[in-house]
Design an enzyme around this catalytic site. Structure first.
Site, mmCIF file in Angstrom:
data_model
loop_
_atom_site.group_PDB
_atom_site.id
_atom_site.type_symbol
_atom_site.label_atom_id
_atom_site.label_comp_id
_atom_site.label_asym_id
_atom_site.label_seq_id
_atom_site.Cartn_x
_atom_site.Cartn_y
_atom_site.Cartn_z
ATOM 1 N N LYS A 78 1.528 10.232 -5.965
ATOM 2 C CA LYS A 78 0.583 11.311 -5.660
ATOM 3 C C LYS A 78 0.103 11.123 -4.223
ATOM 4 O O LYS A 78 -0.803 10.342 -3.942
ATOM 5 C CB LYS A 78 -0.628 11.293 -6.599
ATOM 6 C CG LYS A 78 -1.413 12.591 -6.457
ATOM 7 C CD LYS A 78 -2.865 12.491 -6.838
ATOM 8 C CE LYS A 78 -3.803 12.118 -5.740
ATOM 9 N NZ LYS A 78 -3.846 12.994 -4.563
ATOM 10 N N GLU A 131 -5.729 -1.175 -2.554
ATOM 11 C CA GLU A 131 -5.790 -1.501 -1.118
ATOM 12 C C GLU A 131 -6.810 -0.547 -0.520
ATOM 13 O O GLU A 131 -6.522 0.629 -0.316
ATOM 14 C CB GLU A 131 -4.428 -1.264 -0.463
ATOM 15 C CG GLU A 131 -3.305 -2.106 -1.021
ATOM 16 C CD GLU A 131 -3.494 -3.569 -0.743
ATOM 17 O OE1 GLU A 131 -4.129 -3.922 0.273
ATOM 18 O OE2 GLU A 131 -3.043 -4.382 -1.558
ATOM 19 N N CYS A 188 -6.581 1.188 8.260
ATOM 20 C CA CYS A 188 -7.515 0.368 7.480
ATOM 21 C C CYS A 188 -7.822 -0.957 8.161
ATOM 22 O O CYS A 188 -8.870 -1.534 7.943
ATOM 23 C CB CYS A 188 -6.940 0.112 6.094
ATOM 24 S SG CYS A 188 -5.332 -0.688 6.147
ATOM 25 N N GLU A 246 -17.318 2.005 7.517
ATOM 26 C CA GLU A 246 -15.992 2.238 8.104
ATOM 27 C C GLU A 246 -16.039 3.518 8.955
ATOM 28 O O GLU A 246 -16.422 4.577 8.469
ATOM 29 C CB GLU A 246 -14.962 2.395 6.973
ATOM 30 C CG GLU A 246 -13.532 2.349 7.457
ATOM 31 C CD GLU A 246 -12.525 2.452 6.308
ATOM 32 O OE1 GLU A 246 -12.770 3.199 5.347
ATOM 33 O OE2 GLU A 246 -11.478 1.784 6.393
HETATM 34 P P1 NAD Z 1 -9.299 8.561 -0.373
HETATM 35 O O1 NAD Z 1 -9.872 7.449 -1.168
HETATM 36 O O2 NAD Z 1 -10.129 9.745 -0.149
HETATM 37 O O3 NAD Z 1 -7.950 9.088 -1.059
HETATM 38 C C1 NAD Z 1 -6.866 8.221 -1.323
HETATM 39 C C2 NAD Z 1 -6.096 8.753 -2.520
HETATM 40 O O4 NAD Z 1 -6.902 8.573 -3.691
HETATM 41 C C3 NAD Z 1 -5.797 10.253 -2.418
HETATM 42 O O5 NAD Z 1 -4.510 10.518 -2.912
HETATM 43 C C4 NAD Z 1 -6.866 10.855 -3.307
HETATM 44 O O6 NAD Z 1 -6.520 12.119 -3.830
HETATM 45 C C5 NAD Z 1 -6.985 9.801 -4.397
HETATM 46 N N1 NAD Z 1 -8.254 9.842 -5.133
HETATM 47 C C6 NAD Z 1 -9.472 10.169 -4.677
HETATM 48 N N2 NAD Z 1 -10.373 10.105 -5.673
HETATM 49 C C7 NAD Z 1 -9.712 9.735 -6.786
HETATM 50 C C8 NAD Z 1 -10.085 9.506 -8.143
HETATM 51 N N3 NAD Z 1 -11.342 9.664 -8.568
HETATM 52 N N4 NAD Z 1 -9.140 9.127 -9.023
HETATM 53 C C9 NAD Z 1 -7.854 8.948 -8.617
HETATM 54 N N5 NAD Z 1 -7.426 9.179 -7.362
HETATM 55 C C10 NAD Z 1 -8.355 9.560 -6.449
HETATM 56 O O7 NAD Z 1 -8.787 7.916 0.992
HETATM 57 P P2 NAD Z 1 -8.184 8.654 2.256
HETATM 58 O O8 NAD Z 1 -9.317 9.360 2.932
HETATM 59 O O9 NAD Z 1 -6.974 9.401 1.878
HETATM 60 O O10 NAD Z 1 -7.706 7.403 3.155
HETATM 61 C C11 NAD Z 1 -8.547 6.702 3.993
HETATM 62 C C12 NAD Z 1 -9.029 5.437 3.329
HETATM 63 O O11 NAD Z 1 -7.905 4.669 2.917
HETATM 64 C C13 NAD Z 1 -9.804 4.543 4.273
HETATM 65 O O12 NAD Z 1 -10.924 4.019 3.612
HETATM 66 C C14 NAD Z 1 -8.825 3.432 4.608
HETATM 67 O O13 NAD Z 1 -9.413 2.220 4.987
HETATM 68 C C15 NAD Z 1 -8.067 3.323 3.336
HETATM 69 N N6 NAD Z 1 -6.756 2.710 3.551
HETATM 70 C C16 NAD Z 1 -6.576 1.427 3.142
HETATM 71 C C17 NAD Z 1 -5.358 0.796 3.372
HETATM 72 C C18 NAD Z 1 -5.124 -0.621 2.923
HETATM 73 O O14 NAD Z 1 -3.964 -1.033 2.926
HETATM 74 N N7 NAD Z 1 -6.143 -1.372 2.554
HETATM 75 C C19 NAD Z 1 -4.328 1.487 4.010
HETATM 76 C C20 NAD Z 1 -4.541 2.804 4.402
HETATM 77 C C21 NAD Z 1 -5.777 3.409 4.159
#
Ligand code: NAD
Length: 484
Positions: free
Chosen positions: A173, A248, A282, A381
């Site tokens: 997804k 992650e 991240c 962040e």
């Molecule tokens: P996000 O948490 O908004 O979304 C990530 C994914 O989770 C999306 O596909 C979203 O639809 C899904 N999601 C959101 N709420 C959900 C729920 N309640 N249940 C299931 N799925 C759900 O994050 P984003 O804005 O897409 O990405 C940015 C974030 O990702 C930043 O905080 C960044 O640090 C983090 N990130 C971490 C890493 C790592 O390896 N640690 C790598 C890349 C990004």
């Protein structure tokens, strides 16, 4: 305009009357594609397809699974430029960085394909006579791969490659902000000889589609990369079925700059770490601690570097940075910058939302000085091209401030003194620490966060372990002679 369709059990499912989501180019604000909003029934169909496919996929010898993966690698390589342009168009990444990312996708799958002959169990001596204890490493089953928008190509590799080589199947997804690359990948999967149902792709909101995946009892693990807030919700939802999660999550990487560092090299590393992907990584440098003796020199050089940063539409020129991924992210960065000023910090350069040719969700490359450790900008962040800087007197003080954080993903230290470096490595409590280099991990390492930055990890042999479970078998091999 492109219209994508859900990819379930090897077929693209006609959209019919399904609601659609607009995907926007953040540099031009134009709608570039529409992707379907999957329903809960669609989620169940995708998981069912992956569940059925996994039964025979697990029986395919691992080396044969590797051959299927290498077929995908060839297709990705042939389409590298298409992937790069798709990536730059949907999330604004500079084209050269998108080319790199498309290359990482192919390389990452190659790396895990080569693990085929390395998945192995153990034979453990028994306390009983005539008994062997076999510890098998088995696939988990169906993996839900929930992805963020910031590295949408690379993350396909991270979710798919270790899962498949270990004998699992996946339902991907992607984020609704950058789903196109994943659907283009699905087209290649459809073209390949990979058995139907091994890789499925669906789109929709996290609250509906992500949630439905996390609570589906046929999902064996939710492998999610994204924000800490969403990670917590997934963990709570997955708890209903005691489903394994691998998370992650967000980061707030501290950078400790000691007086004995190579200052010019440090400036380059910190600059690159913050500017790459428009600060939306991240493990980007998120807060800088500079030893007081060199604070002024550091600020002068880094501000000059930030002022020279170019930005624009990544498909229309060569720039250091593109836009923020969407308006909400642009507003979020702006709000944090304003909070820093209200709390007493000074903007040394940048500090505003901006546009290019009147369009786009751009943010000026920004350096903020005079920050204090407790300020919001040093705790939350940012995820943008904004570098907040503060100062410290001793290494003890710097380590204490670095560790005093709810995130624990990445950290770094710049010094040429061995004792200083070794002390920091032993006392900094983070999943990753980089010494004298910018923050970017290797495939063969182990990418993981402590505290609220995650649970479990990716990459390398330890990352592969996440996608395997143990099955221990006690085999009494001579019942007739036992006890005689
Ligand atoms: P996000 O948490 O908004 O979304 C990530 C994914 O989770 C999306 O596909 C979203 O639809 C899904 N999601 C959101 N709420 C959900 C729920 N309640 N249940 C299931 N799925 C759900 O994050 P984003 O804005 O897409 O990405 C940015 C974030 O990702 C930043 O905080 C960044 O640090 C983090 N990130 C971490 C890493 C790592 O390896 N640690 C790598 C890349 C990004």
């Amino acid at each position: 305009m492109k219209q994508y369709e859900l990819f379930i059990n090897g077929e693209f499912i006609p959209n019919g009357s399904r609601e659609m989501i607009d995907v926007i180019n953040p540099a031009t604000e134009e709608v570039i594609s529409r992707v379907p909003k999957a329903t809960e029934e669609d989620v169940a169909a995708a998981v069912d397809a992956a569940y059925e496919a996994q039964k025979s996929w697990a029986k395919v010898p691992a080396i044969q699974r590797a051959h299927y993966l290498m077929e995908l690698v060839d297709l990705v390589k042939e389409n590298r430029e298409m992937f790069a342009r798709t990536n730059s168009e949907e999330m604004g990444k500079p084209l050269a960085q998108s080319m790199d990312e498309a290359g990482w996708l192919a390389d990452y799958i190659t790396y895990f394909a080569a693990m085929a002959r390395h998945i192995k169990g153990e034979i453990i001596p028994s306390d009983r006579p005539n008994e062997n204890i076999f510890l098998y490493k088995m696939p988990l089953g169906v993996i839900a791969g929930i992805m963020p928008w910031n590295f949408p190509l690379f993350l396909i590799g991270r979710k798919v490659a270790p899962a498949l080589i270990a004998g699992n199947t996946v339902v991907l997804k992607p984020s609704s902000d950058s789903p196109n690359g994943c659907y283009e990948f699905a087209k290649l999967v459809a073209k390949s000889s990979l058995p139907k149902g091994v890789i499925n792709v669906i789109t929709g909101s996290g609250a509906v589609v992500g949630d439905a995946l996390s609570k589906n009892p046929k999902v064996a693990m939710v492998s999610m990369t994204g924000s800490t807030a969403a990670g917590k919700k997934i963990m709570a939802t997955a708890a209903a079925n005691v489903t394994k999660v691998s998370l992650e999550l967000g980061g707030k990487a501290p950078v400790i700059v000691m007086r004995d560092c190579d200052l010019d090299a440090t400036i380059e590393h910190v600059y690159n770490s913050r500017i790459i992907n428009t600060g939306q990584a991240c493990n980007c440098a998120e807060r800088i601690y500079v030893q007081e003796d060199i604070y002024d020199a550091f600020v002068e050089k880094i501000v000059a570097r930030f002022k020279g940063t170019t930005y624009g539409n990544s498909l229309e020129g060569t720039f250091d940075m593109g836009p923020m991924v969407n308006k909400a992210q642009q507003e979020h960065v702006d709000e944090l910058v304003k909070s820093a000023v209200e709390e007493g910090a000074t903007i040394a350069c940048g500090g505003h939302k901006t546009t290019v040719g009147g369009k786009g969700y751009f943010y000026e490359p920004t350096v903020i000085t005079g920050c204090k450790h407790g300020m919001r900008i040093m705790k939350e962040e940012i995820f943008g091209p904004v570098l907040p800087i503060t100062t410290f007197k001793t290494l003890d003080e710097a380590i204490e401030m670095a560790n005093d954080c709810e995130f624990g993903l990445t950290s770094s230290i710049y010094s040429q003194d061995w004792d200083t470096i070794m002390r920091a490595l032993n006392e900094i409590h983070f999943g990753e620490t980089y010494v004298n280099r910018e923050h970017f991990e290797a495939f063969q390492g182990f990418h993981q966060g402590v505290r609220q930055s995650g649970l479990g990890g990716d990459d390398g042999e330890h990352g592969l372990e996440e996608f395997l479970e143990t099955h221990i078998c006690y085999v009494d091999y001579d019942l007739k002679t036992q006890g005689k």
